[in-house]
Scaffold this motif. Sequence first.
Motif, mmCIF file in Angstrom:
data_model
loop_
_atom_site.group_PDB
_atom_site.id
_atom_site.type_symbol
_atom_site.label_atom_id
_atom_site.label_comp_id
_atom_site.label_asym_id
_atom_site.label_seq_id
_atom_site.Cartn_x
_atom_site.Cartn_y
_atom_site.Cartn_z
ATOM 1 N N SER A 40 0.527 -0.696 -0.112
ATOM 2 C CA SER A 40 -0.072 -0.282 0.344
ATOM 3 C C SER A 40 0.912 1.155 -0.176
ATOM 4 C CB SER A 40 -0.812 0.323 1.256
ATOM 5 O OG SER A 40 -2.209 1.137 1.701
ATOM 6 N N GLY A 41 0.105 1.847 0.747
ATOM 7 C CA GLY A 41 1.380 3.551 0.183
ATOM 8 C C GLY A 41 1.685 3.623 1.695
ATOM 9 N N GLY A 42 2.083 2.973 2.693
ATOM 10 C CA GLY A 42 3.416 3.146 3.907
ATOM 11 C C GLY A 42 3.062 4.232 4.732
ATOM 12 N N GLY A 43 3.284 4.556 5.823
ATOM 13 C CA GLY A 43 3.277 5.667 6.355
ATOM 14 C C GLY A 43 2.075 5.458 7.686
ATOM 15 N N ILE A 44 2.476 7.047 8.182
ATOM 16 C CA ILE A 44 1.753 7.180 9.254
ATOM 17 C C ILE A 44 -0.267 7.410 8.674
ATOM 18 C CG2 ILE A 44 0.786 7.781 11.748
ATOM 19 C CD1 ILE A 44 3.824 7.757 11.708
ATOM 20 N N TRP A 45 -0.980 6.951 9.117
ATOM 21 C CA TRP A 45 -2.438 6.983 8.664
ATOM 22 C C TRP A 45 -3.655 7.573 9.759
ATOM 23 C CZ3 TRP A 45 -3.462 8.075 3.111
ATOM 24 C CH2 TRP A 45 -1.887 7.446 2.371
ATOM 25 N N GLY A 46 -4.149 8.229 9.166
ATOM 26 C CA GLY A 46 -5.647 8.146 10.609
ATOM 27 C C GLY A 46 -5.981 9.749 10.005
ATOM 28 N N GLU A 47 -6.855 10.520 11.304
ATOM 29 C CA GLU A 47 -7.970 11.828 11.286
ATOM 30 C C GLU A 47 -6.876 12.066 12.110
ATOM 31 O OE1 GLU A 47 -11.692 11.073 12.772
ATOM 32 O OE2 GLU A 47 -11.960 8.857 11.702
ATOM 33 N N PRO A 48 -6.312 13.214 11.947
ATOM 34 C CA PRO A 48 -5.550 14.089 12.487
ATOM 35 C C PRO A 48 -6.075 14.609 13.913
ATOM 36 C CG PRO A 48 -6.544 15.378 10.184
ATOM 37 C CD PRO A 48 -7.084 13.939 10.222
ATOM 38 N N GLU A 49 -6.864 15.152 14.269
ATOM 39 C CA GLU A 49 -7.311 14.486 15.691
ATOM 40 C C GLU A 49 -6.814 13.565 16.390
ATOM 41 O OE1 GLU A 49 -11.179 13.339 13.422
ATOM 42 O OE2 GLU A 49 -9.119 14.837 13.106
ATOM 43 N N LYS A 50 -6.586 12.527 15.984
ATOM 44 C CA LYS A 50 -6.421 11.023 16.626
ATOM 45 C C LYS A 50 -4.974 10.632 16.759
ATOM 46 C CE LYS A 50 -10.924 8.493 16.254
ATOM 47 N NZ LYS A 50 -11.540 7.378 15.644
ATOM 48 N N LEU A 51 -4.327 11.654 15.928
ATOM 49 C CA LEU A 51 -2.368 11.798 16.046
ATOM 50 C C LEU A 51 -2.019 12.256 16.705
ATOM 51 C CD1 LEU A 51 -2.311 10.704 11.653
ATOM 52 C CD2 LEU A 51 -2.505 9.357 13.682
ATOM 53 N N LYS A 52 -1.426 11.832 17.889
ATOM 54 C CA LYS A 52 -1.406 12.831 18.993
ATOM 55 C C LYS A 52 -0.710 11.816 20.129
ATOM 56 C CE LYS A 52 -5.797 13.073 21.151
ATOM 57 N NZ LYS A 52 -7.213 13.233 21.677
ATOM 58 N N LEU A 53 0.355 12.693 20.850
ATOM 59 C CA LEU A 53 0.519 11.870 22.141
ATOM 60 C C LEU A 53 -0.081 13.132 22.945
ATOM 61 C CD1 LEU A 53 3.120 10.486 23.721
ATOM 62 C CD2 LEU A 53 4.673 12.648 23.442
ATOM 63 N N VAL A 54 -0.766 12.394 24.031
ATOM 64 C CA VAL A 54 -1.017 13.063 25.421
ATOM 65 C C VAL A 54 -0.352 12.722 26.855
ATOM 66 C CG1 VAL A 54 -3.081 13.053 26.277
ATOM 67 C CG2 VAL A 54 -3.447 12.080 24.346
ATOM 68 N N THR A 55 0.230 13.519 27.810
ATOM 69 C CA THR A 55 0.245 13.846 28.647
ATOM 70 C C THR A 55 -0.180 13.858 29.265
ATOM 71 O OG1 THR A 55 1.627 15.918 28.175
ATOM 72 C CG2 THR A 55 2.213 14.342 27.293
ATOM 73 N N SER A 56 0.114 13.709 30.533
ATOM 74 C CA SER A 56 -0.792 14.192 32.425
ATOM 75 C C SER A 56 -1.276 16.189 32.022
ATOM 76 C CB SER A 56 -0.673 14.068 33.349
ATOM 77 O OG SER A 56 0.682 14.848 33.940
ATOM 78 N N LYS A 57 -0.253 16.324 30.776
ATOM 79 C CA LYS A 57 -0.278 18.261 30.853
ATOM 80 C C LYS A 57 -1.002 18.948 29.281
ATOM 81 C CE LYS A 57 2.592 19.345 35.058
ATOM 82 N NZ LYS A 57 3.847 19.917 35.191
ATOM 83 N N SER A 58 -0.670 17.780 28.615
ATOM 84 C CA SER A 58 -0.505 18.980 27.693
ATOM 85 C C SER A 58 -1.040 17.271 26.407
ATOM 86 C CB SER A 58 0.813 19.485 26.861
ATOM 87 O OG SER A 58 1.342 18.264 27.066
ATOM 88 N N SER A 59 -1.566 17.978 24.756
ATOM 89 C CA SER A 59 -1.888 17.316 23.786
ATOM 90 C C SER A 59 -1.267 17.717 22.736
ATOM 91 C CB SER A 59 -3.459 16.880 23.859
ATOM 92 O OG SER A 59 -3.399 15.604 22.662
ATOM 93 N N ILE A 60 -0.011 16.889 22.331
ATOM 94 C CA ILE A 60 0.853 17.138 21.362
ATOM 95 C C ILE A 60 0.586 16.265 20.032
ATOM 96 C CG2 ILE A 60 3.558 17.109 20.039
ATOM 97 C CD1 ILE A 60 3.791 16.926 23.813
ATOM 98 N N SER A 61 0.561 16.992 18.632
ATOM 99 C CA SER A 61 0.134 16.829 17.213
ATOM 100 C C SER A 61 0.826 15.943 16.326
ATOM 101 C CB SER A 61 -0.687 17.837 16.676
ATOM 102 O OG SER A 61 -0.727 17.041 15.578
#
Length: 323
Positions: A40-61
């Motif tokens: 297929s096309g490889g890479g990282i796919w998904g809805e932008p709002e779900k591609l994130k790193l969540v910590t106790s204090k913030s959310s990083i796209s």
Amino acid sequence: NGIQIGTNNSYDAERVYSIPQNLLKVGENIIVVKITDNGSGGGIWGEPEKLKLVTSKSSISLTGEWKITVEKIFNKINENEFPSLAYNAMIAPLIPFQLKGILWYQGESNAERAAEYNKSFPLLINSWREKFGKHLPFYYVQLATFETPGNSNEGSAWAELREAQTNTLKLQNTGMVVTTDIGNPKDIHPGNKKSVGERLANLALNNGQVSPVFKDFKIQKNKISVGFKPSVNLKTSDNSAEVKGFEIAGNDRIFYPATAKIFKNRVVVISDKVKNPVAVRFGWKGDASENNLVTENNLPVSPFRTDNFPLSTEKVRYRVNLD
């Protein structure tokens, strides 16, 4: 930071990984993703709002560009791309046996060369009938709803493949199941297989439950009236007065969303942006889930077009690199 925290071998599953606190350090931390791509096309796919790193204090796209390096290229041809291999392995051994009929669910991989499917699909059917019987019933499933690029004005490979499937009904002893209402716009392999099987069974049992396809159209001043075959009474699946999914165009070939109304077994289409209409299209895109035109048995009407404007896939042909 060099420690594996999770893995998954399912292409369509959402990845949610927890990072133990003791693996993190003050300052810069490194996230590495290893992807094995089998076609297929490889890479990282998904809805932008779900591609994130969540910590106790913030959310990083995590959307945007990633640094990438190719670790390995597999020296293996995709068996589905090698001419005759699947046929010789899976169909040819069946030739000594007598078949009652064939149920066929395929077409997604042909969408990019949809116009060619007008020839290749009937060729396949006639070729198999030479082996198993010239009157062998052949029933197939039209492409389900799926979120793909394109529309009436840009061109839609998915819609053009559906049209090629509809055109194949010209062959005798063929039947087509329409599934625009039971697909999943986000999943090319929708989960509702039961309804697909029931509709195929209805074709095989010849109980008269089929989805109507386009038959004719009549221009009536600023309106176009569309007829279908078989000619049956129509309704909307959500019981609304608005028939969704219709577009209309004039001589400029620009399609606009249209108002459509049901008159027993016909649909009349109009738009205040098109004074002199020449063409109508219905469900002409990959995700046709908004279509709500159905029979009294709740079978969806097949997507269609009344025009013969050039298709976006007309010049695309199948090629195989044997190097």
